[in-house]
Design a protein around this motif. Structure first.
Motif, PDB file in Angstrom:
ATOM      1  N   THR A  24       0.871  -1.107  -0.082  1.00  0.00           N
ATOM      2  CA  THR A  24      -0.180   0.121  -0.014  1.00  0.00           C
ATOM      3  C   THR A  24       0.929   1.339   0.176  1.00  0.00           C
ATOM      4  O   THR A  24       0.880   1.898  -0.991  1.00  0.00           O
ATOM      5  CB  THR A  24      -0.896  -0.048   1.141  1.00  0.00           C
ATOM      6  OG1 THR A  24      -0.012  -0.075   2.424  1.00  0.00           O
ATOM      7  CG2 THR A  24      -1.954  -1.003   1.269  1.00  0.00           C
ATOM      8  N   VAL A  25       1.454   1.434   0.999  1.00  0.00           N
ATOM      9  CA  VAL A  25       2.233   2.582   1.289  1.00  0.00           C
ATOM     10  C   VAL A  25       3.582   2.869   0.548  1.00  0.00           C
ATOM     11  O   VAL A  25       4.024   4.022   0.260  1.00  0.00           O
ATOM     12  CB  VAL A  25       2.510   3.029   2.841  1.00  0.00           C
ATOM     13  CG1 VAL A  25       2.943   4.509   2.976  1.00  0.00           C
ATOM     14  CG2 VAL A  25       1.152   3.092   3.401  1.00  0.00           C
ATOM     15  N   PHE A  26       4.285   1.958   0.693  1.00  0.00           N
ATOM     16  CA  PHE A  26       5.843   1.586   0.422  1.00  0.00           C
ATOM     17  C   PHE A  26       6.036   0.743  -0.911  1.00  0.00           C
ATOM     18  O   PHE A  26       6.297  -0.390  -0.333  1.00  0.00           O
ATOM     19  CB  PHE A  26       6.700   1.669   1.615  1.00  0.00           C
ATOM     20  CG  PHE A  26       7.946   1.734   1.311  1.00  0.00           C
ATOM     21  CD1 PHE A  26       8.461   2.948   0.820  1.00  0.00           C
ATOM     22  CD2 PHE A  26       8.993   0.778   1.492  1.00  0.00           C
ATOM     23  CE1 PHE A  26      10.046   3.224   0.718  1.00  0.00           C
ATOM     24  CE2 PHE A  26      10.256   1.157   1.424  1.00  0.00           C
ATOM     25  CZ  PHE A  26      10.902   2.094   0.918  1.00  0.00           C
ATOM     26  N   PRO A  27       5.724   0.890  -2.043  1.00  0.00           N
ATOM     27  CA  PRO A  27       5.742  -0.201  -3.097  1.00  0.00           C
ATOM     28  C   PRO A  27       7.075  -0.855  -3.219  1.00  0.00           C
ATOM     29  O   PRO A  27       7.436  -0.492  -4.338  1.00  0.00           O
ATOM     30  CB  PRO A  27       4.966   0.380  -4.017  1.00  0.00           C
ATOM     31  CG  PRO A  27       5.218   1.921  -4.205  1.00  0.00           C
ATOM     32  CD  PRO A  27       5.350   2.082  -2.511  1.00  0.00           C
ATOM     33  N   VAL A  28       7.659  -1.498  -2.704  1.00  0.00           N
ATOM     34  CA  VAL A  28       8.853  -2.203  -2.764  1.00  0.00           C
ATOM     35  C   VAL A  28       8.302  -3.768  -2.778  1.00  0.00           C
ATOM     36  O   VAL A  28       7.484  -4.166  -2.100  1.00  0.00           O
ATOM     37  CB  VAL A  28      10.003  -2.021  -1.656  1.00  0.00           C
ATOM     38  CG1 VAL A  28      10.293  -0.518  -1.925  1.00  0.00           C
ATOM     39  CG2 VAL A  28       9.571  -2.349  -0.637  1.00  0.00           C
ATOM     40  N   PRO A  29       9.312  -4.547  -3.405  1.00  0.00           N
ATOM     41  CA  PRO A  29       8.951  -5.952  -3.558  1.00  0.00           C
ATOM     42  C   PRO A  29       9.134  -6.829  -2.240  1.00  0.00           C
ATOM     43  O   PRO A  29      10.056  -6.697  -1.388  1.00  0.00           O
ATOM     44  CB  PRO A  29       9.843  -6.636  -4.354  1.00  0.00           C
ATOM     45  CG  PRO A  29      10.395  -5.678  -5.275  1.00  0.00           C
ATOM     46  CD  PRO A  29      10.189  -4.375  -4.259  1.00  0.00           C
ATOM     47  N   PHE A  34      11.700  -9.802   2.764  1.00  0.00           N
ATOM     48  CA  PHE A  34      11.889 -10.992   3.343  1.00  0.00           C
ATOM     49  C   PHE A  34      13.248 -11.621   3.269  1.00  0.00           C
ATOM     50  O   PHE A  34      13.714 -12.148   4.344  1.00  0.00           O
ATOM     51  CB  PHE A  34      10.794 -11.979   3.136  1.00  0.00           C
ATOM     52  CG  PHE A  34       9.309 -11.776   3.654  1.00  0.00           C
ATOM     53  CD1 PHE A  34       8.967 -10.572   3.626  1.00  0.00           C
ATOM     54  CD2 PHE A  34       9.115 -12.911   4.450  1.00  0.00           C
ATOM     55  CE1 PHE A  34       7.564 -10.529   4.285  1.00  0.00           C
ATOM     56  CE2 PHE A  34       7.885 -12.742   5.297  1.00  0.00           C
ATOM     57  CZ  PHE A  34       7.113 -11.582   5.184  1.00  0.00           C
ATOM     58  N   ILE A  35      14.072 -11.517   1.854  1.00  0.00           N
ATOM     59  CA  ILE A  35      15.401 -11.812   1.977  1.00  0.00           C
ATOM     60  C   ILE A  35      16.276 -11.286   2.801  1.00  0.00           C
ATOM     61  O   ILE A  35      17.031 -11.943   3.507  1.00  0.00           O
ATOM     62  CB  ILE A  35      15.732 -11.771   0.352  1.00  0.00           C
ATOM     63  CG1 ILE A  35      15.007 -12.770  -0.510  1.00  0.00           C
ATOM     64  CG2 ILE A  35      17.093 -11.977   0.337  1.00  0.00           C
ATOM     65  CD1 ILE A  35      15.347 -12.476  -1.908  1.00  0.00           C
ATOM     66  N   PHE A  40      19.420 -10.426   7.763  1.00  0.00           N
ATOM     67  CA  PHE A  40      19.798  -9.931   9.287  1.00  0.00           C
ATOM     68  C   PHE A  40      19.820 -10.778  10.232  1.00  0.00           C
ATOM     69  O   PHE A  40      20.924 -10.901  11.020  1.00  0.00           O
ATOM     70  CB  PHE A  40      18.643  -8.981   9.460  1.00  0.00           C
ATOM     71  CG  PHE A  40      18.432  -8.652  11.141  1.00  0.00           C
ATOM     72  CD1 PHE A  40      19.461  -7.648  11.513  1.00  0.00           C
ATOM     73  CD2 PHE A  40      17.594  -9.418  12.030  1.00  0.00           C
ATOM     74  CE1 PHE A  40      19.424  -7.382  12.944  1.00  0.00           C
ATOM     75  CE2 PHE A  40      17.848  -8.934  13.261  1.00  0.00           C
ATOM     76  CZ  PHE A  40      18.568  -8.024  13.645  1.00  0.00           C
ATOM     77  N   PHE A  41      19.250 -11.964  10.354  1.00  0.00           N
ATOM     78  CA  PHE A  41      19.164 -12.917  11.362  1.00  0.00           C
ATOM     79  C   PHE A  41      20.318 -14.066  11.212  1.00  0.00           C
ATOM     80  O   PHE A  41      21.192 -14.339  12.089  1.00  0.00           O
ATOM     81  CB  PHE A  41      17.951 -13.707  11.363  1.00  0.00           C
ATOM     82  CG  PHE A  41      16.999 -13.101  12.422  1.00  0.00           C
ATOM     83  CD1 PHE A  41      17.296 -13.184  13.814  1.00  0.00           C
ATOM     84  CD2 PHE A  41      15.805 -12.587  11.743  1.00  0.00           C
ATOM     85  CE1 PHE A  41      16.141 -12.320  14.558  1.00  0.00           C
ATOM     86  CE2 PHE A  41      15.047 -11.835  12.594  1.00  0.00           C
ATOM     87  CZ  PHE A  41      15.108 -11.709  13.876  1.00  0.00           C
ATOM     88  N   VAL A  42      20.802 -14.177   9.800  1.00  0.00           N
ATOM     89  CA  VAL A  42      21.879 -15.131   9.409  1.00  0.00           C
ATOM     90  C   VAL A  42      23.303 -14.433   9.826  1.00  0.00           C
ATOM     91  O   VAL A  42      24.197 -15.024  10.211  1.00  0.00           O
ATOM     92  CB  VAL A  42      21.785 -15.341   7.865  1.00  0.00           C
ATOM     93  CG1 VAL A  42      23.174 -16.030   7.507  1.00  0.00           C
ATOM     94  CG2 VAL A  42      20.909 -16.304   7.545  1.00  0.00           C
ATOM     95  N   LEU A  43      23.298 -13.132   9.555  1.00  0.00           N
ATOM     96  CA  LEU A  43      24.612 -12.330   9.973  1.00  0.00           C
ATOM     97  C   LEU A  43      24.742 -12.056  11.497  1.00  0.00           C
ATOM     98  O   LEU A  43      25.822 -11.018  11.700  1.00  0.00           O
ATOM     99  CB  LEU A  43      24.552 -11.104   9.120  1.00  0.00           C
ATOM    100  CG  LEU A  43      24.800 -11.651   7.590  1.00  0.00           C
ATOM    101  CD1 LEU A  43      24.914 -10.287   6.602  1.00  0.00           C
ATOM    102  CD2 LEU A  43      26.233 -12.184   7.463  1.00  0.00           C
ATOM    103  N   GLY A  44      23.762 -12.687  12.180  1.00  0.00           N
ATOM    104  CA  GLY A  44      24.175 -12.504  13.584  1.00  0.00           C
ATOM    105  C   GLY A  44      23.283 -11.498  14.503  1.00  0.00           C
ATOM    106  O   GLY A  44      23.374 -11.450  15.541  1.00  0.00           O
ATOM    107  N   ALA A 146      15.675  -3.524   8.541  1.00  0.00           N
ATOM    108  CA  ALA A 146      14.782  -2.598   9.584  1.00  0.00           C
ATOM    109  C   ALA A 146      13.530  -3.531  10.232  1.00  0.00           C
ATOM    110  O   ALA A 146      13.584  -3.616  11.578  1.00  0.00           O
ATOM    111  CB  ALA A 146      14.184  -1.596   9.103  1.00  0.00           C
ATOM    112  N   PHE A 147      12.923  -4.291   9.542  1.00  0.00           N
ATOM    113  CA  PHE A 147      11.906  -5.306  10.078  1.00  0.00           C
ATOM    114  C   PHE A 147      12.663  -6.550  10.796  1.00  0.00           C
ATOM    115  O   PHE A 147      12.001  -6.947  11.978  1.00  0.00           O
ATOM    116  CB  PHE A 147      10.982  -5.765   8.914  1.00  0.00           C
ATOM    117  CG  PHE A 147       9.740  -5.180   8.571  1.00  0.00           C
ATOM    118  CD1 PHE A 147       8.779  -5.211   9.580  1.00  0.00           C
ATOM    119  CD2 PHE A 147       9.722  -4.210   7.555  1.00  0.00           C
ATOM    120  CE1 PHE A 147       7.685  -4.388   9.441  1.00  0.00           C
ATOM    121  CE2 PHE A 147       8.862  -3.301   7.428  1.00  0.00           C
ATOM    122  CZ  PHE A 147       7.777  -3.410   8.302  1.00  0.00           C
TER     123      PHE A 147
END
Length: 167
Positions: A24-29, A34-35, A40-44, A146-147
């Motif tokens: 809706t607000v921020f039209p990015v894929p 999610f990738i 983020f989690f893979v890198l610690g 950020a998520f």
């Protein structure tokens, strides 16, 4: 709440927010966010994981954008494309020699996300403005990290700490 349940809740709720936001607000894929979230989690995780993930993903996005720009200057023959992708791939490996970028898969995720965004949007990398697929992918990569950070903070806040008392 146990940590696994706390993370289940935080990631689930924030996945709803991410999906709604990108629709809706921020039209990015959303798949790119999610990738980057996983990266983020893979890198610690934590601040260091955030910085390393964003830097690595964006390095891949830059290398991909340069590769796509080089491809745009050719006839588009399969051989020319293959050679330039090979050069871009070699550049990713060389970039991973830098300590901040030393997790090669995270660079590849940024590269692939940028190529995928280019294909999904149907816009060439030479597009001028905010709809440039390299910029769109970069925004999605940062948003995903950020998520990831937010889901970790919320998950940790919801998890109770077990105190072991000796009696």
């Amino acid at each position: 709440m146990k940590k696994s349940e706390a993370y289940t809740f935080s990631i689930g709720v924030l996945a709803v927010a991410d999906t709604w936001l990108t629709a809706t607000v921020f039209p990015v894929p959303v798949w790119v966010t999610f990738i980057a979230w996983a990266s983020f989690f893979v890198l610690g995780a934590g601040r260091a994981g955030f910085v390393k993930s964003v830097a690595s993903n964006l390095a891949g996005a830059v290398i991909s954008s340069l590769t796509l720009l080089a491809i745009a200057t050719t006839s588009g023959s399969a051989l020319a494309v293959a050679i330039l992708v090979g050069v871009g791939s070699a550049a990713m490996v060389q970039a991973s020699k830098i300590k901040l970028l030393d997790v090669l898969p995270a660079i590849v995720w940024g590269f692939a996300s940028t190529v995928g965004t280019t294909v999904a949007t149907g816009k060439p990398i030479t597009t001028i403005g905010l709809s440039n697929p390299g910029l769109v992918a970069a925004a999605a990569l940062i948003t995903g990290a950020a998520f990831g950070f937010a889901s970790e903070v919320l998950g940790n806040a919801l998890a109770f700490k077990h105190e072991h008392k000796l009696g």
